[in-house]
Design a protein around this motif. Structure first.
Motif, PDB file in Angstrom:
ATOM      1  N   ASN A 258       5.283   2.634   4.853  1.00  0.00           N
ATOM      2  CA  ASN A 258       4.076   2.646   5.689  1.00  0.00           C
ATOM      3  C   ASN A 258       3.345   1.319   5.488  1.00  0.00           C
ATOM      4  O   ASN A 258       2.567   1.173   4.536  1.00  0.00           O
ATOM      5  N   PRO A 259       3.593   0.324   6.359  1.00  0.00           N
ATOM      6  CA  PRO A 259       2.993  -1.005   6.200  1.00  0.00           C
ATOM      7  C   PRO A 259       1.467  -0.960   6.120  1.00  0.00           C
ATOM      8  O   PRO A 259       0.868  -1.804   5.444  1.00  0.00           O
ATOM      9  N   GLU A 260       0.853   0.026   6.751  1.00  0.00           N
ATOM     10  CA  GLU A 260      -0.607   0.143   6.727  1.00  0.00           C
ATOM     11  C   GLU A 260      -1.126   0.247   5.290  1.00  0.00           C
ATOM     12  O   GLU A 260      -2.247  -0.144   4.985  1.00  0.00           O
ATOM     13  N   HIS A 261      -0.307   0.802   4.394  1.00  0.00           N
ATOM     14  CA  HIS A 261      -0.777   1.068   3.016  1.00  0.00           C
ATOM     15  C   HIS A 261      -0.714  -0.166   2.122  1.00  0.00           C
ATOM     16  O   HIS A 261      -1.212  -0.131   0.989  1.00  0.00           O
ATOM     17  N   ILE A 262      -0.040  -1.225   2.596  1.00  0.00           N
ATOM     18  CA  ILE A 262       0.057  -2.420   1.732  1.00  0.00           C
ATOM     19  C   ILE A 262      -0.278  -3.663   2.534  1.00  0.00           C
ATOM     20  O   ILE A 262       0.375  -4.708   2.422  1.00  0.00           O
ATOM     21  N   LYS A 263      -1.357  -3.586   3.323  1.00  0.00           N
ATOM     22  CA  LYS A 263      -1.737  -4.739   4.158  1.00  0.00           C
ATOM     23  C   LYS A 263      -2.094  -5.959   3.298  1.00  0.00           C
ATOM     24  O   LYS A 263      -1.677  -7.075   3.592  1.00  0.00           O
ATOM     25  N   ALA A 264      -2.794  -5.727   2.188  1.00  0.00           N
ATOM     26  CA  ALA A 264      -3.201  -6.874   1.359  1.00  0.00           C
ATOM     27  C   ALA A 264      -1.973  -7.557   0.761  1.00  0.00           C
ATOM     28  O   ALA A 264      -1.909  -8.795   0.663  1.00  0.00           O
ATOM     29  N   VAL A 265      -0.967  -6.765   0.397  1.00  0.00           N
ATOM     30  CA  VAL A 265       0.261  -7.343  -0.181  1.00  0.00           C
ATOM     31  C   VAL A 265       1.012  -8.119   0.892  1.00  0.00           C
ATOM     32  O   VAL A 265       1.452  -9.259   0.673  1.00  0.00           O
ATOM     33  N   ILE A 266       1.134  -7.538   2.069  1.00  0.00           N
ATOM     34  CA  ILE A 266       1.854  -8.215   3.173  1.00  0.00           C
ATOM     35  C   ILE A 266       1.154  -9.526   3.544  1.00  0.00           C
ATOM     36  O   ILE A 266       1.803 -10.571   3.679  1.00  0.00           O
ATOM     37  N   GLU A 267      -0.178  -9.471   3.637  1.00  0.00           N
ATOM     38  CA  GLU A 267      -0.927 -10.695   3.995  1.00  0.00           C
ATOM     39  C   GLU A 267      -0.709 -11.791   2.943  1.00  0.00           C
ATOM     40  O   GLU A 267      -0.439 -12.943   3.268  1.00  0.00           O
ATOM     41  N   LYS A 268      -0.807 -11.409   1.659  1.00  0.00           N
ATOM     42  CA  LYS A 268      -0.647 -12.406   0.593  1.00  0.00           C
ATOM     43  C   LYS A 268       0.761 -12.996   0.622  1.00  0.00           C
ATOM     44  O   LYS A 268       0.955 -14.202   0.500  1.00  0.00           O
ATOM     45  N   LEU A 269       1.773 -12.139   0.789  1.00  0.00           N
ATOM     46  CA  LEU A 269       3.155 -12.645   0.749  1.00  0.00           C
ATOM     47  C   LEU A 269       3.458 -13.497   1.989  1.00  0.00           C
ATOM     48  O   LEU A 269       4.232 -14.460   1.916  1.00  0.00           O
ATOM     49  N   ARG A 270       2.817 -13.196   3.122  1.00  0.00           N
ATOM     50  CA  ARG A 270       2.984 -14.062   4.293  1.00  0.00           C
ATOM     51  C   ARG A 270       2.364 -15.437   4.006  1.00  0.00           C
ATOM     52  O   ARG A 270       2.936 -16.465   4.331  1.00  0.00           O
ATOM     53  N   GLU A 271       1.211 -15.439   3.305  1.00  0.00           N
ATOM     54  CA  GLU A 271       0.570 -16.718   2.934  1.00  0.00           C
ATOM     55  C   GLU A 271       1.535 -17.541   2.072  1.00  0.00           C
ATOM     56  O   GLU A 271       1.615 -18.761   2.196  1.00  0.00           O
ATOM     57  N   PRO A 307      -3.228  -4.773  -5.029  1.00  0.00           N
ATOM     58  CA  PRO A 307      -3.134  -3.753  -6.086  1.00  0.00           C
ATOM     59  C   PRO A 307      -2.620  -4.286  -7.421  1.00  0.00           C
ATOM     60  O   PRO A 307      -1.675  -5.069  -7.472  1.00  0.00           O
ATOM     61  N   THR A 308      -3.213  -3.805  -8.504  1.00  0.00           N
ATOM     62  CA  THR A 308      -2.762  -4.205  -9.842  1.00  0.00           C
ATOM     63  C   THR A 308      -1.288  -3.846 -10.050  1.00  0.00           C
ATOM     64  O   THR A 308      -0.568  -4.536 -10.780  1.00  0.00           O
ATOM     65  N   ASP A 309      -0.812  -2.787  -9.387  1.00  0.00           N
ATOM     66  CA  ASP A 309       0.580  -2.354  -9.590  1.00  0.00           C
ATOM     67  C   ASP A 309       1.591  -3.302  -8.969  1.00  0.00           C
ATOM     68  O   ASP A 309       2.792  -3.110  -9.154  1.00  0.00           O
ATOM     69  N   MET A 310       1.090  -4.336  -8.236  1.00  0.00           N
ATOM     70  CA  MET A 310       2.006  -5.337  -7.689  1.00  0.00           C
ATOM     71  C   MET A 310       1.851  -6.681  -8.418  1.00  0.00           C
ATOM     72  O   MET A 310       2.514  -7.665  -8.076  1.00  0.00           O
ATOM     73  N   GLN A 311       0.992  -6.741  -9.400  1.00  0.00           N
ATOM     74  CA  GLN A 311       0.698  -8.030 -10.078  1.00  0.00           C
ATOM     75  C   GLN A 311       1.908  -8.586 -10.800  1.00  0.00           C
ATOM     76  O   GLN A 311       2.258  -9.769 -10.656  1.00  0.00           O
ATOM     77  N   ALA A 312       2.621  -7.728 -11.537  1.00  0.00           N
ATOM     78  CA  ALA A 312       3.777  -8.214 -12.315  1.00  0.00           C
ATOM     79  C   ALA A 312       4.885  -8.713 -11.393  1.00  0.00           C
ATOM     80  O   ALA A 312       5.501  -9.758 -11.644  1.00  0.00           O
ATOM     81  N   GLN A 313       5.118  -7.983 -10.298  1.00  0.00           N
ATOM     82  CA  GLN A 313       6.165  -8.374  -9.360  1.00  0.00           C
ATOM     83  C   GLN A 313       5.796  -9.703  -8.699  1.00  0.00           C
ATOM     84  O   GLN A 313       6.629 -10.588  -8.498  1.00  0.00           O
ATOM     85  N   TYR A 314       4.503  -9.859  -8.384  1.00  0.00           N
ATOM     86  CA  TYR A 314       4.025 -11.097  -7.744  1.00  0.00           C
ATOM     87  C   TYR A 314       4.182 -12.279  -8.695  1.00  0.00           C
ATOM     88  O   TYR A 314       4.600 -13.377  -8.288  1.00  0.00           O
ATOM     89  N   MET A 315       3.906 -12.048  -9.982  1.00  0.00           N
ATOM     90  CA  MET A 315       4.027 -13.137 -10.959  1.00  0.00           C
ATOM     91  C   MET A 315       5.473 -13.615 -11.026  1.00  0.00           C
ATOM     92  O   MET A 315       5.738 -14.823 -11.050  1.00  0.00           O
ATOM     93  N   ALA A 316       6.420 -12.687 -10.986  1.00  0.00           N
ATOM     94  CA  ALA A 316       7.837 -13.094 -11.009  1.00  0.00           C
ATOM     95  C   ALA A 316       8.127 -13.987  -9.800  1.00  0.00           C
ATOM     96  O   ALA A 316       8.791 -15.018  -9.914  1.00  0.00           O
ATOM     97  N   LEU A 317       7.600 -13.610  -8.636  1.00  0.00           N
ATOM     98  CA  LEU A 317       7.850 -14.410  -7.429  1.00  0.00           C
ATOM     99  C   LEU A 317       7.230 -15.799  -7.545  1.00  0.00           C
ATOM    100  O   LEU A 317       7.827 -16.792  -7.128  1.00  0.00           O
ATOM    101  N   MET A 318       6.040 -15.887  -8.181  1.00  0.00           N
ATOM    102  CA  MET A 318       5.358 -17.183  -8.265  1.00  0.00           C
ATOM    103  C   MET A 318       6.136 -18.179  -9.136  1.00  0.00           C
ATOM    104  O   MET A 318       5.958 -19.386  -9.007  1.00  0.00           O
TER     105      MET A 318
END
Ligand code: EPZ
Length: 432
Positions: A258-271, A307-318
């Motif tokens: 459900n993309p609606e539930h992770i709009k902030a994550v999608i926006e950040k990853l598009r950036e 969300p904090t629950d995506m922080q670790a995954q995001y750090m790996a990507l960075m």
């Protein structure tokens, strides 16, 4: 203890199905304690935390039938004990979600006070103070929270949470559903899991308004009935697979999400440069831009922000993005355990307080690493999928708590990953 052996450097390609949300299924299972009727829940993820909570409900006297693996028919008609013992709570802190329903329906509850965990002390003082605002008497006896409703029934009240708390909001929403009179909760959590729980409770006969906003209004009712409900998709699993496509420079179609539930994550990853297309209301197409990834700062906040629950995954990507990014964790006080393991794989990360500065792009190489908590484990799997060579991740029981058949799902999109159980390669983990 199981380990994962991953040979990285393979772009992931194909289609992956998202499972039901662990963090919605947990409160929804707890909510079945509010009625003697049967509640049927569909799309319950096959993960360790739900198996633990199911066992707790059965130990209390509930009947749990699973006509299909992910459908639970729960009947809490003959509840004989109003306790959640230490042995269970210590393995799964979300057992505290039994407090609200037990207190609301039976006027009593005894739940072991959960200890801290890898990511922080994680007190439940806000839950307990809220129960007291509803008229409960709460005491701590030999490590157990003992709560009673003196008049046998809680009384609705108006109050604000000092801090946004997800399970605190869920616990009190369930308690208020059967209280006498109206409850108004301000500074309530707004996560999609709160809305999902409110939808189930309203199907059971509760009268809850404002779920998903900071103000909840709950008109208490005399009793709740059975219902049927389908758990929402897991937004954090969805975000994790988006990062998996990006970090391996692959291309994935992510279904049943459900993309609606992770709009902030999608926006950040598009950036950052990840190409994410919404094919329809439940499908995302993800590929990495040929121009590579841009380092972008992120700060974790309550929903609807990142969300904090995506922080670790995001750090790996960075670690694979060009430039320096600041990853700021504002929710938990110790949620950078994955950083030291990423550094052992070649990442360049400097921690200062609640901020991690990631210098990319650094090549990652396989190593023997240790998982420490659920989302840190996901971060290490993502790094291993990107790294050259072999990575052996130990203590993967952490990831089994919240990711359904992750080895099968990753293998089906091309990953070279196997589960090592007591030194032997395990067979497929697809549930029977
Ligand atoms: C829920 O935990 C999730 N778990 C967590 O997911 C998630 O990280 C967290 O919300 C934040 O989004 C479930 O839903 C089962 P909080 P919860 O109460 O409810 C402090 C995962 O990986 N606080 O919103 O326990 C607390 O210490 C897990 O799936 C108090 O001080 O989190 C934290 O700093 C990890 N007193 C902050 O508030 C309290 O009484 C937010 O905690 C309660 C919380």
């Amino acid at each position: 203890m199981d380990k994962f052996l991953i040979r990285g450097g393979i772009p992931l390609r194909g289609k992956v199905e998202i499972s039901g949300a662990k963090n919605s299924a947990l409160p929804c299972l707890a909510a079945t304690l509010l009625t003697p009727d049967t509640v049927t829940l569909h799309n319950v993820p096959y993960v360790k935390d739900l198996i633990t909570l199911r066992r707790l409900l059965e130990d209390m006297g509930a009947t749990v039938l699973t006509p299909e693996l992910r459908t639970h028919k729960i009947t809490a008609k003959n509840i004989e004990t109003f306790e959640a013992p230490y042995e269970l709570v210590k393995t799964m802190r979300a057992s505290v979600l039994a407090l609200g329903p037990l207190l609301a329906r039976f006027g009593q509850a005894k739940v072991s006070l959960p200890g801290g965990c890898a990511i922080g002390t994680r007190p439940i003082d806000l839950h307990l103070r809220a129960f007291e605002r509803l008229g409960a008497v709460v005491s701590l006896e030999s490590g157990d929270v003992v709560a009673t409703a003196p008049q046998g029934r809680l009384i609705g009240a108006e109050f604000s949470f000092e801090k946004v708390t997800v399970t605190g909001t869920e616990n009190v929403m369930m308690a208020a559903a059967l209280a006498q009179g109206k409850t108004v909760i301000r500074n309530a959590a707004q996560e999609p899991e709160i809305e999902d729980l409110a939808e189930l409770l309203n199907k059971m006969g509760a009268r809850i308004k404002g779920a998903g906003t900071p103000v909840l209004e709950i008109e208490g009712v005399e009793h709740l009935s059975g219902a049927e409900h389908t758990i929402i998709p897991d937004r954090i699993e969805t975000g994790t697979f988006i990062v998996a496509a990006a970090i391996t420079q692959g291309e994935l179609e992510i279904k049943s999400c459900n993309p609606e539930h992770i709009k902030a994550v999608i926006e950040k990853l598009r950036e950052v440069g990840v190409q994410i297309e919404e094919l329809n209301q439940s499908t995302l197409s993800v590929r990495c831009s040929p121009a590579g990834l841009r380092a972008m700062d992120v700060t974790t906040e309550p929903h609807p922000l990142f969300p904090t629950d995506m922080q670790a995954q995001y750090m790996a990507l960075m670690t694979q993005a060009d430039g320096t990014s600041a990853v700021t964790e504002t929710i938990f006080e110790n949620r950078f355990m994955h950083a030291s393991e990423l550094i052992r794989m070649g990442a360049d990360i400097q921690i200062s307080g609640n901020k991690a500065m990631v210098q990319g792009k650094t090549p990652l190489t396989g190593a023997r690493i240790l998982a420490s908590d659920l989302r840190a484990s996901a971060s290490l799997v993502l790094a291993a999928l990107c790294a050259s060579g072999e990575t052996l991740i130990d203590r993967v029981y952490h990831i089994d708590r919240g990711y359904e058949t992750i080895v099968d799902k990753l293998s089906s999109i091309g990953a070279n990953i196997e589960r090592i159980t007591d030194g032997l390669a395990a067979g497929a983990e697809r549930p029977n």
